[in-house]
Enzyme design. Structure first.
Site, PDB file in Angstrom:
ATOM      1  N   GLU A  20       0.864  -1.299   0.174  1.00 31.42           N
ATOM      2  CA  GLU A  20      -0.351  -0.687   0.008  1.00 31.42           C
ATOM      3  C   GLU A  20       0.987   1.128  -0.118  1.00 31.42           C
ATOM      4  OE1 GLU A  20      -0.642  -2.178   2.336  1.00 31.42           O
ATOM      5  OE2 GLU A  20      -2.772  -3.190   1.582  1.00 31.42           O
ATOM      6  N   HIS A  73     -10.997  -4.472  10.377  1.00 29.42           N
ATOM      7  CA  HIS A  73     -11.991  -4.208   9.396  1.00 29.42           C
ATOM      8  C   HIS A  73     -12.691  -3.704   8.846  1.00 29.42           C
ATOM      9  CE1 HIS A  73      -9.581  -8.520   7.699  1.00 29.42           C
ATOM     10  NE2 HIS A  73      -9.167  -7.838   6.925  1.00 29.42           N
TER      11      HIS A  73
HETATM   12  C1  LIG Z   1      -1.672  -4.147   4.744  1.00 27.84           C
HETATM   13  C2  LIG Z   1      -3.032  -5.587   4.074  1.00 27.84           C
HETATM   14  N1  LIG Z   1      -2.725  -5.247   2.552  1.00 27.84           N
HETATM   15  C3  LIG Z   1      -3.919  -6.266   2.301  1.00 27.84           C
HETATM   16  C4  LIG Z   1      -4.509  -7.229   2.979  1.00 27.84           C
HETATM   17  C5  LIG Z   1      -5.492  -8.668   2.212  1.00 27.84           C
HETATM   18  N2  LIG Z   1      -5.708  -9.535   2.006  1.00 27.84           N
HETATM   19  C6  LIG Z   1      -5.138 -10.862   2.748  1.00 27.84           C
HETATM   20  S1  LIG Z   1      -4.604 -11.914   1.934  1.00 27.84           S
HETATM   21  C7  LIG Z   1      -3.735 -11.136   1.320  1.00 27.84           C
HETATM   22  C8  LIG Z   1      -3.119 -11.405   0.479  1.00 27.84           C
HETATM   23  C9  LIG Z   1      -1.645 -12.243   1.201  1.00 27.84           C
HETATM   24  O1  LIG Z   1      -0.570 -13.321   0.818  1.00 27.84           O
HETATM   25  P1  LIG Z   1       1.001 -14.035   0.808  1.00 27.84           P
HETATM   26  O2  LIG Z   1       1.598 -12.925   1.752  1.00 27.84           O
HETATM   27  O3  LIG Z   1       0.980 -14.450  -0.685  1.00 27.84           O
HETATM   28  O4  LIG Z   1       0.084 -15.334   1.910  1.00 27.84           O
HETATM   29  P2  LIG Z   1      -0.612 -16.694   1.427  1.00 27.84           P
HETATM   30  O5  LIG Z   1      -2.419 -15.419   1.921  1.00 27.84           O
HETATM   31  O6  LIG Z   1      -0.965 -17.060   0.204  1.00 27.84           O
HETATM   32  O7  LIG Z   1      -0.623 -17.398   2.670  1.00 27.84           O
HETATM   33  C10 LIG Z   1      -4.118  -9.949   1.376  1.00 27.84           C
HETATM   34  C11 LIG Z   1      -3.911  -9.208   0.114  1.00 27.84           C
HETATM   35  C12 LIG Z   1      -4.347  -6.909   4.053  1.00 27.84           C
HETATM   36  N3  LIG Z   1      -4.339  -8.466   4.887  1.00 27.84           N
HETATM   37  N4  LIG Z   1      -3.232  -6.475   5.022  1.00 27.84           N
END
Ligand SMILES: Cc1ncc(C[n+]2csc(CCOP(=O)(O)OP(=O)(O)O)c2C)c(N)n1
Lengths: 360, 466
Positions: free
Chosen positions: A83, A152
């Site tokens: 972000e 959230h």
């Molecule tokens: C600061 C923030 N930005 C966006 C999100 C929304 N979000 C939740 S999980 C996720 C993906 C994370 O992916 P990764 O770190 O690869 O973990 P995985 O789910 O693959 O285990 C996102 C974008 C969030 N929770 N926090």
């Protein structure tokens, strides 16, 4: 009008109108936002979208549906999960003439990026003595959704609303969503655009004028959604709907409520609010965010400063509970305002007189 | 052979045992010339023996080497840098991707030779059992959400080995700062299926008192920090936790997990840099599972994954096959030793795959092929692979497997029944946990609330103790 359309003698600016056979057309807030983005992108090649999953996935809430296909990956950018990064990149692009529309999956995650919004976007125009303008929009769902807990569900209206240099808009209806988003994109300054997840799927009647691609609403102007004479209720975003429902109930009980849809948190339409209070002599402010230092607190101050002598009762402030949003559905329900709360507050305001309040 | 390293006025002994390797691959691996033999080995602490297992493939060339190869050096703050007359840019990535450490092949056969940390029969059987338990818990809880009985769920499918094998390699004193796809670590530490169920139902037995969404587990007792929704915040916080362990002179490290997507957040980079500079005993375990919701890794970063980022920050790093429980176990076990004994961070990139949807709010077939999912689910299944190995050792049979699966299922069904019926957290919990002693306004609120409930008992939910 219909005849005009059939005869195809419409003015070019009315082209969108062709698809709608009656002015009582319904539109969801989602489609309103989507069409506003689409039209502004088509009108101005400098407008581009950026954010997590806005392209291939069409946005976490499908607000950017179809836009990647239409405008291509150069103007609909899927970003890594950074972000602070894409907000800073957006601000930089705006410094150099582009018009980015940056989506946050929720405004909760704009916290990772708030330095760019406050210290860079909001202040650059002032600090450069007008040499730098920052035509950027930060948009996404804000405030309480349903069942997603404290991290959230935060409403940031008063946070961004307190910062000079920003414009902060909060649409309620499809008309608001279209008109305000178009205004935000066209505006030369940074605009924080606070949507509400629970409104995305809601439909509202939209007029032909609203559907016209030239449609735009003024920033800083509230809308009187319903006129009344006994009590003024101010609200924004989802709470406007609640205030309108409360006004219907109050009407049955003989109380005529005037409902003001703020539309713009900053600039705040103080004249409209004060004119209304000078007429009704009573005020109830409604918001989903926390009470302390909230939007309601600011409205209350404005009325006390400018219309103190007109008040016949203490100002009533309806806000979210002063706790991080509970996850439990029953507590979550109790942590945000409801129609009944507004009704009750309005009645209190109407049945209390100044001397009584002073004595209390 | 030992090299004496001085870092911040502390002397650390480091044992190197790569002379044989060096003879073969000196320039390939860039390993420094052997140091003089250690004369006082009886002073060596026992941990040094275990460090025989690990080697750095990138050791800093010593100054003599530098001066030998380059005519001049610049005495730059932070260390001498040699000059070169050849203008050459460092390319974006090396031609060969950093290899992935594995111990078991796809069929569960031991790859030889390997410098793996040995796993006993007892440990191996427990690792397999916990992986099966995690798998079963995921499939049943996922269904529970589909039936609308809990509001949200997120599975660990495909990442069972990273979860369980890393947990197995740690001590219970090590502090865990999870992302959200690591409930297996908590399971390994003794958090019961009943406790998982309580959290997902947010009832009175949930340690979080129903204040957070399902899967946001946390337990002080298990040294497992509560899951937090904003991505990557756990990473710098883990460095802080590690710093606290360092200050207290504890023989423990902080271990933090993240996904590939999380490495894009500034927090990841701040965490890596601070960990190196503060010499914090922290192990970063990045589960590179290919996807961050709908974002594939190619759109997340253009580096050779995550492992290469360690070196840029001055951190030891290794890439490991995340679907090979033995490799994960070895790497984490060794990383922990390095972190604690040498008081420095280590980065582990585990290559794995998110077989399930991101969460119950996602349908991943919208953005990736079912073929890809099936391949990882079947061909590269970490649980099956490990099972073949334990079976081959004669430590496990099909009968054991059936018994285990049916017993776990039964336990889960029972746990769910209990959790679903359990009361919600009591009324007083609404006022506790912020102040030691309730402030007067909270006392007043509680009194008012109780009076109101007494007046309107019918409106009060029956499952919330008064
Ligand atoms: C600061 C923030 N930005 C966006 C999100 C929304 N979000 C939740 S999980 C996720 C993906 C994370 O992916 P990764 O770190 O690869 O973990 P995985 O789910 O693959 O285990 C996102 C974008 C969030 N929770 N926090």
């Amino acid at each position: 009008m219909l005849g005009v359309i059939r005869n195809k003698t419409i003015r070019p600016s009315f082209s969108a109108f062709r698809f709608f056979s009656s002015s009582a057309k319904q539109m969801t807030v989602r489609d309103a936002l989507n069409s506003a983005l689409d039209e502004e992108m088509s009108a101005d090649s400098k407008v581009f979208l950026m954010g997590e999953e806005v392209g291939e996935y069409q946005g976490a809430y499908k607000i950017t549906k179809g836009l990647l296909e239409k405008y291509g990956p150069e103007r609909v950018l899927d970003t890594p999960i950074t972000e602070a990064g894409f907000t800073g990149i957006g601000v930089g692009a705006a410094y150099y003439g582009l018009k980015p529309v940056v989506e946050f999956m929720t405004f909760n995650f704009s916290m990772q990026a708030i330095d760019h919004i406050i210290n860079s976007a909001a202040k650059s125009n002032y600090m450069s003595a007008g040499q730098i303008s920052v035509p950027i929009v930060f948009r996404g769902p804000n405030g309480a959704a349903a069942g997603v807990g404290a991290q959230h569900s935060h409403c940031y209206a008063s946070w961004y609303g307190s910062c000079p240099g920003l414009k902060v808009l909060a649409p309620y209806s499809a008309e608001d969503a279209r008109g305000l988003l178009k205004a935000a994109i066209r505006d030369p300054d940074p605009v924080v655009f606070l949507e509400n997840e629970l409104l995305y799927g809601e439909s509202f009647p939209v007029s032909a004028e609203v559907l016209d691609s030239s449609f735009c609403l003024p920033i800083g102007k509230a809308k009187i959604e319903r006129e009344g004479k006994d009590v003024t209720i101010t609200a924004f975003s989802k709470m406007v709907g609640f205030a309108l429902k409360a006004a219907e109930i109050l009407e049955k009980e003989g109380i005529s409520a005037e409902v003001i849809n703020l539309r713009s948190i900053r600039p705040l339409d103080r004249p409209t609010i004060n004119a209304s209070v000078r007429k009704t002599n009573r005020l109830v402010t409604v918001e989903e965010g926390f009470p302390q230092h909230g939007v309601g607190a600011e409205i209350c101050t404005s009325v006390i400063e400018e219309s103190f002598g007109y008040l016949d009762a203490p100002v009533e402030r309806i806000a979210g509970a002063d706790v991080p949003m509970p996850y439990a559905a029953n507590l979550e329900r109790l942590a945000v305002p409801h129609v009944e709360d507004i009704v009750r507050a309005a009645k209190r305001a109407c049945h209390r007189s100044v001397p009584l309040a002073a004595a209390a | 052979m030992a090299t004496l390293l001085f870092r911040n006025s502390r002397a650390f002994l480091l044992l190197h045992n790569h002379q044989h390797l060096q003879n073969k691959l000196p320039f390939l691996l860039g390993i420094r010339s052997p140091s003089p033999p250690c004369s006082n080995s009886h002073f060596l602490p026992s941990f040094l023996l275990s460090s025989l297992r690990y080697e750095s493939t990138k050791a800093q060339p010593q100054l003599e080497d530098l001066q030998h190869h380059h005519h001049q050096v610049i005495d730059f703050p932070g260390g001498k840098v040699g000059f070169t007359s050849e203008m050459r840019f460092i390319s974006d990535t090396s031609h060969i991707r950093v290899p992935c450490y594995r111990v078991l092949d796809d069929d569960g056969e031991l790859v030889k030779p390997t410098n793996q940390v040995q796993v006993s029969k007892e440990l191996a059987v427990r690792m397999h059992s916990e992986m099966v338990t995690l798998q079963t818990m995921d499939s049943i809880f996922y269904e529970l959400q589909r039936q609308g009985r809990i509001s949200f769920y997120l599975t660990t499918s495909g990442e069972e080995a990273v979860n369980i094998a890393s947990a197995a390699a740690l001590s219970s004193h090590d502090v865990i700062l999870p992302q959200y796809r690591e409930p297996g670590v908590l399971l390994w530490r003794g958090f019961t299926l009943q406790q998982f169920a309580h959290q997902c139902f947010g009832n009175t037995n949930d340690f979080g008192k129903g204040r957070q969404m399902p899967i946001h587990y946390g337990s002080n007792k298990h040294n497992y920090f509560t899951v937090s929704s904003p991505i990557a915040t756990q990473l710098p916080q883990a460095v802080g936790a590690a710093y606290s362990l360092k200050m207290d002179g504890k023989s423990a490290c902080a271990v933090t997990f993240c996904g590939d997507g999380s490495t894009s957040e500034g927090d990841f980079h701040a965490a890596m840099n601070f960990a190196a500079v503060m010499e914090a005993p922290v192990v970063f375990i990045c589960r590179n599972n290919g996807w961050a919701i709908s974002t594939p890794v190619e759109e997340q970063f253009r580096s050779d994954g995550i492992v290469v980022k360690g070196q840029a920050y001055g951190i030891w790093s290794i890439r490991v096959d995340g679907n090979d429980a033995l490799a994960v176990y070895s790497a984490v076990h060794t990383a922990r030793e390095i972190a604690i004994k040498e008081q420095r961070p280590v980065l582990i990139e585990a290559l794995t795959y998110r077989v399930g949807h991101h969460s119950t709010s996602d349908d991943s077939t919208k953005y990736r092929s079912t073929g890809e999912i099936e391949y990882w689910k079947m061909e590269r299944n970490p649980v099956n692979r490990f099972k073949r190995w334990v079976e081959r050792n004669g430590w496990w049979s099909e009968k054991d497997e059936l018994e285990l699966r049916s017993s776990v299922r039964k336990q889960l069904m029972h746990a769910i029944q209990v959790a679903e019926k359990a009361q919600k957290p009591p009324l007083e919990d609404m006022f506790t946990d912020v102040y030691d002693k309730l402030s007067s306004n909270l006392e007043e609120q509680e009194r008012d609330l109780r009076k109101t409930i007494e007046k309107h008992p019918k409106d009060y939910p029956s499952d919330v103790p008064f």
